[in-house]
Design a protein around this motif. Structure first.
Motif, PDB file in Angstrom:
ATOM      1  N   GLU A 198      -5.808   1.827  -0.340  1.00  0.00           N
ATOM      2  CA  GLU A 198      -5.368   1.233  -1.610  1.00  0.00           C
ATOM      3  C   GLU A 198      -3.853   1.316  -1.810  1.00  0.00           C
ATOM      4  O   GLU A 198      -3.319   0.669  -2.706  1.00  0.00           O
ATOM      5  N   ARG A 199      -3.188   2.084  -0.949  1.00  0.00           N
ATOM      6  CA  ARG A 199      -1.724   2.130  -0.987  1.00  0.00           C
ATOM      7  C   ARG A 199      -1.116   1.272   0.123  1.00  0.00           C
ATOM      8  O   ARG A 199       0.084   1.326   0.374  1.00  0.00           O
ATOM      9  N   LEU A 200      -1.981   0.491   0.794  1.00  0.00           N
ATOM     10  CA  LEU A 200      -1.594  -0.484   1.808  1.00  0.00           C
ATOM     11  C   LEU A 200      -1.136   0.148   3.116  1.00  0.00           C
ATOM     12  O   LEU A 200      -0.515  -0.503   3.953  1.00  0.00           O
ATOM     13  N   GLY A 247       2.633   5.860   8.132  1.00  0.00           N
ATOM     14  CA  GLY A 247       3.945   5.237   8.227  1.00  0.00           C
ATOM     15  C   GLY A 247       3.917   3.768   8.595  1.00  0.00           C
ATOM     16  O   GLY A 247       4.955   3.105   8.570  1.00  0.00           O
ATOM     17  N   ILE A 248       2.740   3.244   8.916  1.00  0.00           N
ATOM     18  CA  ILE A 248       2.615   1.814   9.210  1.00  0.00           C
ATOM     19  C   ILE A 248       1.792   1.171   8.102  1.00  0.00           C
ATOM     20  O   ILE A 248       0.666   1.586   7.821  1.00  0.00           O
ATOM     21  N   TYR A 249       2.353   0.148   7.476  1.00  0.00           N
ATOM     22  CA  TYR A 249       1.724  -0.534   6.346  1.00  0.00           C
ATOM     23  C   TYR A 249       1.512  -2.004   6.678  1.00  0.00           C
ATOM     24  O   TYR A 249       2.199  -2.574   7.527  1.00  0.00           O
ATOM     25  N   PHE A 282       4.192  -5.905  -2.077  1.00  0.00           N
ATOM     26  CA  PHE A 282       5.565  -5.410  -1.974  1.00  0.00           C
ATOM     27  C   PHE A 282       5.881  -4.471  -3.144  1.00  0.00           C
ATOM     28  O   PHE A 282       6.477  -3.405  -2.954  1.00  0.00           O
ATOM     29  N   ARG A 283       5.459  -4.860  -4.349  1.00  0.00           N
ATOM     30  CA  ARG A 283       5.696  -4.004  -5.521  1.00  0.00           C
ATOM     31  C   ARG A 283       5.076  -2.628  -5.335  1.00  0.00           C
ATOM     32  O   ARG A 283       5.709  -1.602  -5.638  1.00  0.00           O
ATOM     33  N   ILE A 284       3.854  -2.604  -4.824  1.00  0.00           N
ATOM     34  CA  ILE A 284       3.153  -1.329  -4.652  1.00  0.00           C
ATOM     35  C   ILE A 284       3.893  -0.421  -3.684  1.00  0.00           C
ATOM     36  O   ILE A 284       4.137   0.754  -3.965  1.00  0.00           O
ATOM     37  N   VAL A 285       4.254  -0.972  -2.519  1.00  0.00           N
ATOM     38  CA  VAL A 285       4.917  -0.140  -1.511  1.00  0.00           C
ATOM     39  C   VAL A 285       6.312   0.264  -1.961  1.00  0.00           C
ATOM     40  O   VAL A 285       6.742   1.407  -1.758  1.00  0.00           O
ATOM     41  N   ARG A 286       7.040  -0.655  -2.579  1.00  0.00           N
ATOM     42  CA  ARG A 286       8.365  -0.309  -3.082  1.00  0.00           C
ATOM     43  C   ARG A 286       8.276   0.814  -4.119  1.00  0.00           C
ATOM     44  O   ARG A 286       9.063   1.760  -4.107  1.00  0.00           O
ATOM     45  N   GLU A 299      10.627   4.425  -5.177  1.00  0.00           N
ATOM     46  CA  GLU A 299      10.710   4.940  -6.544  1.00  0.00           C
ATOM     47  C   GLU A 299       9.852   6.176  -6.751  1.00  0.00           C
ATOM     48  O   GLU A 299       9.731   6.664  -7.879  1.00  0.00           O
ATOM     49  N   GLN A 300       9.234   6.664  -5.672  1.00  0.00           N
ATOM     50  CA  GLN A 300       8.391   7.861  -5.721  1.00  0.00           C
ATOM     51  C   GLN A 300       7.304   7.736  -6.791  1.00  0.00           C
ATOM     52  O   GLN A 300       6.964   8.676  -7.497  1.00  0.00           O
ATOM     53  N   GLY A 301       6.748   6.546  -6.902  1.00  0.00           N
ATOM     54  CA  GLY A 301       5.680   6.286  -7.865  1.00  0.00           C
ATOM     55  C   GLY A 301       4.307   6.490  -7.249  1.00  0.00           C
ATOM     56  O   GLY A 301       4.172   7.054  -6.159  1.00  0.00           O
ATOM     57  N   ASN A 302       3.308   5.982  -7.942  1.00  0.00           N
ATOM     58  CA  ASN A 302       1.930   6.154  -7.470  1.00  0.00           C
ATOM     59  C   ASN A 302       1.135   4.881  -7.743  1.00  0.00           C
ATOM     60  O   ASN A 302       0.145   4.885  -8.465  1.00  0.00           O
ATOM     61  N   ALA A 303       1.593   3.786  -7.162  1.00  0.00           N
ATOM     62  CA  ALA A 303       0.933   2.493  -7.366  1.00  0.00           C
ATOM     63  C   ALA A 303      -0.144   2.285  -6.316  1.00  0.00           C
ATOM     64  O   ALA A 303      -0.086   2.819  -5.212  1.00  0.00           O
ATOM     65  N   SER A 304      -1.137   1.471  -6.657  1.00  0.00           N
ATOM     66  CA  SER A 304      -2.202   1.152  -5.706  1.00  0.00           C
ATOM     67  C   SER A 304      -2.798  -0.195  -6.067  1.00  0.00           C
ATOM     68  O   SER A 304      -2.482  -0.785  -7.109  1.00  0.00           O
TER      69      SER A 304
END
Length: 465
Positions: free
Chosen positions: A302-304, A310-312, A331-335, A340-345
């Motif tokens: 879910e984090r791609l 290390g490979i997305y 792209f938004r999720i991985v960025r 940004e040290q966030g927690n998107a999925s």
């Protein structure tokens, strides 16, 4: 062969891939962007931009022929496909050049743009065959794969004996097909089918499955089939292509199996619109230990991230809905997570889409079928477009609005808007869903009169009538 170490490698320069290098380079990372064909990927070069440009030409031809209905007489309408193609190409080149200029502005300032073919030779190592003939080895701890997918080849008997068009090559035609045969009843086949019918071709759509757009509810599929047939398109469902053979004069004969038995159809051109396949073979993902699914798409969490740390992978190459806006959100999720040290999925994200037939089909969230299969307690709101004042005034009354509402919470679960500017109207409902507004907020809202969006008020009023 030279070898270079980078902080980040991006393979593919489509919607998501072209933003990665810019943001990572500006963040002080040393980035390599590898593109084997053209900057912008499928969307800019072969998908969204060119097809919707040609759809606009087709709609104008259709509207011009309807002029007498509005009291406007313009005379006979003809389409110069060469000019349509030139206009399309000019717009594509303009968009692509804009993207290229943003990337080349960073060339040598943290970003290396490498035009060539990449393949893995180890988990974090790639070999690049550059277009100038040079071979280069590069490595990085972070690798992003955004190589997309491509049209699936037609495999019926005799396909190798006739020219078979796909969603890319059909846009390069300079002369109008006399009779275009289309295999496949998904959005690609429908968009091109209506487009070329409006340009002046005879069109037959061959759909092996029971109806068009199988992921939609039956009423949506049936209404679209009715609209296409009203425009003179022949739609054959539950019809399986069996064999194609060339005839004299550049024509061809397609044999199909229908519920009523075998049938032969003679056409001038054949478009294969049966599906797409991922661009993974040339990458040799097995050399990196990257896991693929049974269809060759890269598997991600879910984090791609793939099974190799290390490979997305993002965009179409990982499967799922093949839409440009999905790649951008990937792209938004991985960025968010890596810069940004966030927690998107990807968990729970709403993925809308619009099919650019005319009228458009915009949809987001659950269909009625899916909601019922999930056992949800739902209410269904439905309103024909001929009940919307603006649609009547503009002569755009085909289709309907439909929304699925949770009967217990009043939350909107999904919608299908088949009507003029259906994608734009759907987006209003999507925003309401994102904000977790109950359907009553739209029912009780004040909308400008007369607008198409005003129909949403009437749509949700049907639940309380």
């Amino acid at each position: 062969m030279t070898s270079t170490n980078y902080d980040v490698i991006v393979i593919g320069a489509s919607k998501g891939g072209r933003f990665f290098p810019i943001d990572f380079a500006k963040a002080g990372r040393k980035v390599a962007l590898i593109e084997r064909d053209q900057i912008g990927g499928v969307c800019v070069n072969f998908g969204c931009t060119p097809t919707k440009t040609m759809v606009a030409s087709a709609r104008l031809a259709y509207q011009a022929r309807r002029g007498a209905e509005y009291g406007v007489h313009a005379g006979p309408i003809s389409v110069d496909l060469r000019t349509v193609r030139q206009r399309k190409q000019g717009i594509v080149e303009g968009v692509r050049n804009s993207h290229e200029s943003r990337l080349t502005a960073l060339q040598g300032r943290g970003l290396d743009l490498l035009m060539g073919e990449a393949h893995f030779i180890a988990p974090k190592t790639l070999e690049i065959s550059l277009k100038d003939g040079e071979r280069r080895e590069i490595t990085a701890p972070l690798i992003f794969i955004d190589t997309g997918d491509r049209p699936e080849q037609l495999t019926i008997k005799g396909a190798e004996s006739v020219p078979v068009l796909n969603s890319t090559t059909i846009m390069e035609l300079d002369t109008l097909p006399e009779h275009l045969l289309i295999t496949g009843g998904g959005y690609i086949g429908l968009e091109f089918g209506q487009m070329f019918r409006r340009f002046g071709s005879q069109v037959t759509i061959i759909q092996p499955r029971p109806r068009l757009l199988m992921n939609e509810d039956e009423d949506v599929s049936n209404e679209i089939t009715k609209i296409l047939r009203e425009e003179g398109i022949t739609v054959l469902t539950e019809t399986m292509p069996q064999q194609i053979e060339p005839l004299d004069g550049g024509r061809m004969r397609l044999t199909v199996r229908t519920p009523q038995g075998e049938q032969q159809i003679t056409g001038s051109h054949l478009l294969a619109a049966t599906g797409r396949v991922p661009n993974t073979e040339a990458l040799t993902p097995e050399a990196a230990g990257i896991r693929l699914d049974k269809d060759g798409y890269i598997q991600v969490n879910e984090r791609l991230e793939t099974n190799v740390p290390g490979i997305y992978a993002l965009g179409d190459v990982k499967g799922g809905p093949a839409f440009t806006h999905v790649s951008l959100d990937d792209f938004r999720i991985v960025r968010t997570n890596l810069l940004e040290q966030g927690n998107a999925s990807t968990r729970g994200r709403l993925v809308p889409h619009t099919i650019f037939i005319d009228p458009q089909l915009g949809r987001v969230g659950l269909t009625e079928n899916k909601a019922r299969k999930q056992g949800r307690n739902i209410r269904v709101a439905k309103l024909p477009m001929n009940a919307v004042s603006r649609a009547v005034e503009t002569g755009e009354t085909r289709g309907f609005m439909k929304a699925i509402v949770d009967a217990d919470t009043q939350q909107i679960l999904g919608c299908a808007i088949l009507g003029a500017e259906g994608g734009e109207i759907m987006t209003i409902i999507q925003v309401a869903m994102m904000g977790k507004l109950p359907y009553t907020a739209l029912r009780d809202g004040i909308f400008t009169h007369p607008t198409l969006a005003e129909g949403l008020k009437a749509l949700f009023m049907t639940l309380d009538s």
